[in-house]
Design an enzyme around this catalytic site. Sequence first.
Site: not given
Length: 424
Positions: A146, A303
């Site tokens: 992400d 992430h």
Amino acid sequence: MFSLPASKLLAALFVTSVLAQDHSSEQSEAQIHGAPCTLIHLECTRYSYAPVVANIHNFPPIWQPATLLSTDTAGQAMWASIASSIPTNIQPKGQLNGSTINVTYDKVTDPDCWWTIHQCTTPRIPGLPNDQADIPEPRSMGYGFDDGPNCTHNVFYDYLASQNQKATMFYIGSNVLDWPLEAQRALADGHEICAHTWSHRYMTAFASQDAFAELWYSIQAIKLVTGVTPTCWRPPYGDIDDRIRAIAHALGLHTIVWKYDSNDWRAGSPNVTTASVDANYNLFITNATSGSFDTVGGILLTHEVNNYTMQEAINYYPQLKTTFKYIVPIGVALNKTQPYKETNYSLPTFDQYIAGQVTVASNTSNTGTGTGTASNPNSSSSSSHSGSSGNFNSSARIAMSNSVLWTLLFITMALSPAGRYNNR
């Protein structure tokens, strides 16, 4: 620090800067790495890119909560075409920062399938598809990250390329316009790109038209920069309910969430340490070895938000690769061979991927074009990038990256009287 006279130090920094800072294309940008032992972070030097300069007025202010622009005729028309299908009996919840103070909601029956409450993934409204919280392939991992594109991600993407590993990248629209060349690298390297909203706020807090704008401008930014329009997205913080699902579904976006969370982005915040992030990774691995994914595969939330989260991914990749039979992009796990609205780019099937065909021939000639130019790091973003397709061989990219780094190190050490670091 180096034991260098000021003039030689400045010369070294100048030479490394000239050698390494080339933002003229995706390929040249991919060679930029922070120069060894200098104070200049070359990767995150702001640059200007012509297509974004020409189109920035068609987007809301970068990093501000999105609203639908009155001048956006295409966006206005799209919203008008779907507005009647969006539930009006589901109200916005809480604040854009995630605060739910004074929110009254029936948490027991969870009538709106609000993921934030009970991780609900099966909508209450008929006709809305379930969220994707796992993958159908057993003993497999749906691999994704992400919050990109991150301006420091070249070393991480180099590592993925060295492993011939593709992933699903959930890109924030504002980040895409801030770092367009970096966004383009995902497509060039064969990764799958999904949307992650325009400004990364809690989606259920938006009024419906504004929630539409968050999704609309994120996919428009990705289209402008890469030439492809995503058909998948992930809600920031997993915050979604049936109203937001209806908006995403009307835009042709498949909602992807997760069941396991590394919490890597929270490392250093209260109650989250690097040790607890390690524990989350290890729990995911332990569950895999104990048979939790013997019937369906797993998705772990991770992430590319900073160097720590990317390094953590590199650290754990060998163990994940040993633990799972296959690690694949989420679209590949779903056999979604057409990941974008455009039909000139394809993903391999799951069977093709695990047989070694991790990319398929694609024509990305519809991508934008433009020239990147360095600009003041403190200036507002005015960059954008065109599409360079995957015709730049990954091994050649890695070799060039290594060449640049060794050149920088050689120049810096050659200018040092002792030819070595002087630790103080």
